[in-house]
Design an enzyme around this catalytic site. Structure first.
Site, PDB file in Angstrom:
ATOM      1  N   LYS A 188      36.027  22.862  67.335  1.00  0.00           N
ATOM      2  CA  LYS A 188      35.286  24.052  66.852  1.00  0.00           C
ATOM      3  C   LYS A 188      33.353  24.061  67.287  1.00  0.00           C
ATOM      4  O   LYS A 188      32.513  23.533  67.228  1.00  0.00           O
ATOM      5  CB  LYS A 188      35.122  24.129  65.033  1.00  0.00           C
ATOM      6  CG  LYS A 188      35.199  25.616  64.291  1.00  0.00           C
ATOM      7  CD  LYS A 188      33.085  25.310  63.755  1.00  0.00           C
ATOM      8  CE  LYS A 188      32.029  24.985  63.528  1.00  0.00           C
ATOM      9  NZ  LYS A 188      31.230  26.550  64.209  1.00  0.00           N
ATOM     10  N   GLU A 191      29.153  29.225  67.447  1.00  0.00           N
ATOM     11  CA  GLU A 191      29.831  30.390  67.037  1.00  0.00           C
ATOM     12  C   GLU A 191      28.847  30.814  68.312  1.00  0.00           C
ATOM     13  O   GLU A 191      29.201  32.590  68.290  1.00  0.00           O
ATOM     14  CB  GLU A 191      29.517  30.673  65.499  1.00  0.00           C
ATOM     15  CG  GLU A 191      28.050  31.181  64.912  1.00  0.00           C
ATOM     16  CD  GLU A 191      27.811  29.863  63.957  1.00  0.00           C
ATOM     17  OE1 GLU A 191      26.936  30.113  63.135  1.00  0.00           O
ATOM     18  OE2 GLU A 191      28.354  28.714  64.874  1.00  0.00           O
ATOM     19  N   GLY A 241      24.894  17.861  66.693  1.00  0.00           N
ATOM     20  CA  GLY A 241      23.697  18.340  65.626  1.00  0.00           C
ATOM     21  C   GLY A 241      22.835  18.413  64.855  1.00  0.00           C
ATOM     22  O   GLY A 241      22.468  16.723  65.661  1.00  0.00           O
ATOM     23  N   GLY A 246      24.877  16.139  59.705  1.00  0.00           N
ATOM     24  CA  GLY A 246      25.205  15.086  60.183  1.00  0.00           C
ATOM     25  C   GLY A 246      24.994  14.305  58.433  1.00  0.00           C
ATOM     26  O   GLY A 246      26.141  13.519  58.404  1.00  0.00           O
ATOM     27  N   GLU A 263      26.129  12.769  66.524  1.00  0.00           N
ATOM     28  CA  GLU A 263      24.693  12.065  67.671  1.00  0.00           C
ATOM     29  C   GLU A 263      24.381  13.376  66.676  1.00  0.00           C
ATOM     30  O   GLU A 263      24.265  14.870  66.729  1.00  0.00           O
ATOM     31  CB  GLU A 263      25.202  12.207  68.577  1.00  0.00           C
ATOM     32  CG  GLU A 263      24.159  12.033  69.975  1.00  0.00           C
ATOM     33  CD  GLU A 263      24.544  12.535  71.286  1.00  0.00           C
ATOM     34  OE1 GLU A 263      23.707  12.274  72.054  1.00  0.00           O
ATOM     35  OE2 GLU A 263      25.654  12.020  71.567  1.00  0.00           O
ATOM     36  N   CYS A 297      18.873  17.330  72.871  1.00  0.00           N
ATOM     37  CA  CYS A 297      18.518  15.608  72.326  1.00  0.00           C
ATOM     38  C   CYS A 297      18.130  14.750  71.984  1.00  0.00           C
ATOM     39  O   CYS A 297      17.055  14.088  71.864  1.00  0.00           O
ATOM     40  CB  CYS A 297      19.946  15.728  71.468  1.00  0.00           C
ATOM     41  SG  CYS A 297      21.170  15.255  72.217  1.00  0.00           S
ATOM     42  N   GLU A 395      12.075  16.760  65.033  1.00  0.00           N
ATOM     43  CA  GLU A 395      11.854  17.848  65.854  1.00  0.00           C
ATOM     44  C   GLU A 395      12.096  18.906  66.172  1.00  0.00           C
ATOM     45  O   GLU A 395      12.628  19.625  65.265  1.00  0.00           O
ATOM     46  CB  GLU A 395      13.939  17.595  65.967  1.00  0.00           C
ATOM     47  CG  GLU A 395      14.570  17.620  67.207  1.00  0.00           C
ATOM     48  CD  GLU A 395      15.887  17.426  67.157  1.00  0.00           C
ATOM     49  OE1 GLU A 395      16.806  16.810  68.329  1.00  0.00           O
ATOM     50  OE2 GLU A 395      16.364  17.301  65.949  1.00  0.00           O
TER      51      GLU A 395
END
Length: 498
Positions: A188, A191, A241, A246, A263, A297, A395
């Protein structure tokens, strides 16, 4: 494959996609669709299907059947390698198409997209070799009457959720290794950047991958992604993500104790010692924060520089950032493209505002780039940053760099590790002893010395602490998707117990 050297034109029509299950395209039909606008041009470029949970369940059933009947897992490593090599050829043959789709949906520069697509092809080529290299162990030290085998078997059906920042490259750091292990996949993509994953499904089918081994469902992460993490017939989930999502995936996986590969986020330090080549280090730091508009990331978003050279280094940074080319991603000369969504754009700008409000000193940048269309942010640098500021701890996922200073080696390491994250770090020094001591003590899954955001598929990637767990790429990336089974074989006649 031929790359266009000039500025590309926007497509005249919106490209529509169904989804891909059991080796064939399925049209959207009466399902809802998601129309994606180019973040640089504010025009629709792709339209994808908003799949339902029933669609996901069907894809998982198909992947389970494909795994159980051994149409893929029962093949030799050599046969799997042949398919992966053909897939690499397919990527190269359609590289310009893939790169354009990547740029239109993500907003990254076309030159960067082209590099990532060709890099992805090389990952498939490496994974083809890994498929043949996967092996177990034997224990011939158990005496004359017993021999032990340790074998690796594919874990089963893998759910794969990929992010919007590197939709094709991160897909390619996962899929060929999952396939090399013998697993089947339900993927997936985000989107907002689904097109290249869907095209890859077609490339794999044309390369000879059996139907049902690689399936793609599209739609919202809150619906389809969440259902994947909870699905009882998915044996393992690979998620890339944010740390927040997560954490939710980790909790949801408890339903069937599925294995997770995560990750997640990063707040990655770049440590610059006074004995570094300051011009090269400044160039690396600018690249590390500007690459992919900072939506990376492993972006080097925290500069930790030795105090004795901090003023000189700040001037070098400001001069280099002033020459970074921000603009239309369809122009091959562009170095920094658009911000992927209006929501992400607003988030980055809000952090810039918080940095100013908290008392950080603005060195350069500080806001949006004024354009007629699209959303662009000037690379921004804050100095005099304290570790209690939001811009230093959270972040941002945008082109925003913070500068802190240190006077001793111990202070540099303490600042570098003062974070809940541990994804990546860079160290800049010409002193080998200092570099070695630093990379031994910095808590991060990847450390670069006198470079940043470099490497290839031969070595593993992954994080420490809240940056996730598990490893992708390298031979570790194949082993990640296997179960280890121990077998004991008795030889000769048994000493009867009864």
């Amino acid at each position: 494959m031929e790359m266009n050297a000039g500025k590309l034109a926007l497509p005249e029509t919106v490209r529509e996609f169904g989804f891909f299950v059991d080796g064939k395209w399925i049209a959207a039909g009466n399902r809802r669709v998601i129309e994606r606008n180019s973040p640089a041009h504010d025009v629709p470029v792709t339209r994808i299907t908003r799949c339902t949970v029933d669609d996901l369940n069907q894809a998982v059933r198909v992947a389970r059947d494909a795994f159980n009947d051994r149409r893929w897992s029962g093949l030799s490593g050599a046969d799997r390698a042949t398919v992966l090599l053909r897939a690499a050829e397919g990527i190269r043959a359609r590289a310009e198409e893939l790169a354009l789709l990547e740029t239109l949906e993500s907003g990254k520069g076309i030159s960067q997209s082209r590099g990532e697509v060709l890099g992805a092809a090389s990952i498939y080529e490496y994974a083809a070799g890994a498929a043949r290299a996967l092996h177990g162990e034997t224990f011939n030290n158990l005496g004359d009457n017993l021999i032990g085998l340790v074998i690796r078997e594919p874990i089963g059906v893998v759910g794969l959720i990929t992010p919007w920042n590197f939709p094709f490259f991160i897909l390619s750091e996962r899929v060929p290794f999952i396939l090399a292990s013998g697993c089947t996949v339900v993927a997936k993509p985000s989107e907002v950047t689904s097109a290249t994953t869907l095209v890859m499904a077609e490339i794999l089918a044309e390369a000879g991958l059996p139907a049902g081994v690689f399936n793609v469902v599209t739609g919202a992460g809150s619906e389809i992604g969440q259902a994947m993490t909870e699905h009882d017939d998915i044996d393992m989930l690979s998620f890339t993500g944010s740390t927040a999502v997560g954490r939710r995936a980790l909790l949801a996986s408890a339903g069937n104790f599925k294995k997770l590969g995560l990750e997640l986020g990063g707040k990655n330090p770049q440590i610059v010692f006074a004995d570094a080549d300051l011009n090269e280090a400044a160039d690396g730091v600018v690249f590390g924060i500007c690459f992919n508009a900072g939506q990376c990331c492993v972006s080097g978003s925290r500069l930790i520089v030795e105090k004795s050279v901090a003023v000189e280094f700040e001037k070098l940074l400001a001069d280099k950032i002033a020459r970074v080319r921000v603009g239309d991603p369809l122009d091959p000369n562009t170095q920094v493209g658009a911000i992927v969504t209006s929501q992400q754009n607003d988030t980055i700008l809000s952090y810039i505002g918080r940095g100013m409000a908290e008392g950080a000193r603005l060195v350069c940048g500080g806001g949006a780039l004024e354009t007629e269309k699209g959303q662009f942010i000037r690379p921004t640098v804050f100095a005099d940053v304290r570790m209690d500021m939001a811009v230093a701890r959270e972040e941002i996922f945008g082109p925003v760099l913070t500068i802190s200073t240190f006077e001793t080696f111990e202070e540099a390491i303490e600042l570098a590790n003062d974070t809940v994250y541990g994804l990546a770090a860079s160290i800049w020094t010409k002193n080998l002893d200092k570099a070695t001591s630093a990379f031994r003590r910095v808590q991060a899954g990847r450390v670069w010395v006198n470079t940043t955001i470099a490497g290839g598929p031969e070595t593993p990637i992954g994080g420490f602490k809240q940056s996730g767990h598990g490893r992708e790429t390298g031979i570790y990336g194949v082993e990640e998707y296997t179960e280890v089974k121990t077998v004991h074989i008795a030889l000769g006649k048994r000493d009867l117990w009864v």
